[in-house]
Design a protein around this motif. Structure first.
Motif, PDB file in Angstrom:
ATOM      1  N   ALA A 125     -32.572  11.390   6.149  1.00  0.00           N
ATOM      2  CA  ALA A 125     -32.345  12.118   7.401  1.00  0.00           C
ATOM      3  C   ALA A 125     -31.186  11.563   8.226  1.00  0.00           C
ATOM      4  O   ALA A 125     -30.508  12.307   8.917  1.00  0.00           O
ATOM      5  N   GLY A 126     -30.921  10.273   8.181  1.00  0.00           N
ATOM      6  CA  GLY A 126     -29.840   9.695   8.979  1.00  0.00           C
ATOM      7  C   GLY A 126     -28.490   9.721   8.299  1.00  0.00           C
ATOM      8  O   GLY A 126     -27.479   9.350   8.894  1.00  0.00           O
ATOM      9  N   VAL A 127     -28.445  10.170   7.064  1.00  0.00           N
ATOM     10  CA  VAL A 127     -27.198  10.181   6.305  1.00  0.00           C
ATOM     11  C   VAL A 127     -26.351  11.376   6.717  1.00  0.00           C
ATOM     12  O   VAL A 127     -26.850  12.490   6.847  1.00  0.00           O
ATOM     13  N   ARG A 128     -25.081  11.151   6.919  1.00  0.00           N
ATOM     14  CA  ARG A 128     -24.135  12.215   7.261  1.00  0.00           C
ATOM     15  C   ARG A 128     -23.207  12.414   6.062  1.00  0.00           C
ATOM     16  O   ARG A 128     -22.834  11.456   5.395  1.00  0.00           O
ATOM     17  N   VAL A 129     -22.810  13.649   5.829  1.00  0.00           N
ATOM     18  CA  VAL A 129     -21.921  13.980   4.715  1.00  0.00           C
ATOM     19  C   VAL A 129     -20.578  14.438   5.268  1.00  0.00           C
ATOM     20  O   VAL A 129     -20.525  15.339   6.106  1.00  0.00           O
TER      21      VAL A 129
END
Length: 177
Positions: A32-36
């Motif tokens: 959930a905290g990962v940004r792409v």
């Protein structure tokens, strides 16, 4: 973002292109905290739209300078969105040509008037500081409105808020800020 299969350093295939990888990463609750930040050499809507719809926080071209790429990573790490300038221009043009109905989109019905104002300003590219000055409200109040918009509209970041504003007809190309 190219449509070919990715390989690891040892020649093994991952079996996903960039768009599919974005979808997998952004839909995985454990990430959930990962940004792409999507990078591609193709400046084509067939790559931009799906990447953003599946949750990418940004979309940049591989011809961006190293400092632009580093800045893009920093921007999305803070929860903001970043788009290549050519992508931004096309997204605005595409959404403004749609000529949506005059009634507010159903997904905007729960927004307050002030939240709608903030959403339009975000869609027009204003930063939180600029929104604060424009509406003559404090930075914490702006941040509260942005957080509320993200939650109410189930958006991952500001890039998705921009898309929602244009898709819903709330924002239009050339709209004054």
């Amino acid at each position: 973002m190219e449509s070919q299969q990715l390989t690891d350093d040892h020649g093994g295939k991952f079996g996903l292109d960039g768009i599919a990888a974005t979808r997998e990463i952004c839909s995985d609750e454990t990430l959930a905290g990962v940004r792409v930040l999507a990078l591609t050499m193709f400046d084509m809507d067939e790559y931009v739209h799906p990447a953003l719809q599946f949750g990418a926080s940004g979309f940049m071209l591989k011809d961006a300078s190293p400092s632009e790429l580093v800045n893009g990573v920093h921007v999305i790490a803070t929860g903001e969105g970043v788009l290549a300038p050519t992508v931004t221009r096309r997204l605005i043009a595409n959404f403004s040509r749609r000529g949506e109905a005059t009634q507010p989109a159903p997904r905007l019905v729960g927004l307050t008037k002030r939240e709608q104002e903030v959403l339009v300003l975000i869609a027009n590219g204003l930063s939180n500081t600029e929104i604060s000055a424009h509406l003559v409200i404090s930075m914490p109040t702006v941040k509260t409105h942005v957080g509320s918009l993200l939650a109410k509209l189930h958006a991952r970041d500001r890039a998705q808020l921009v898309i929602i504003a244009y898709e819903s007809g709330l924002a239009e190309r050339g709209m004054p800020t």
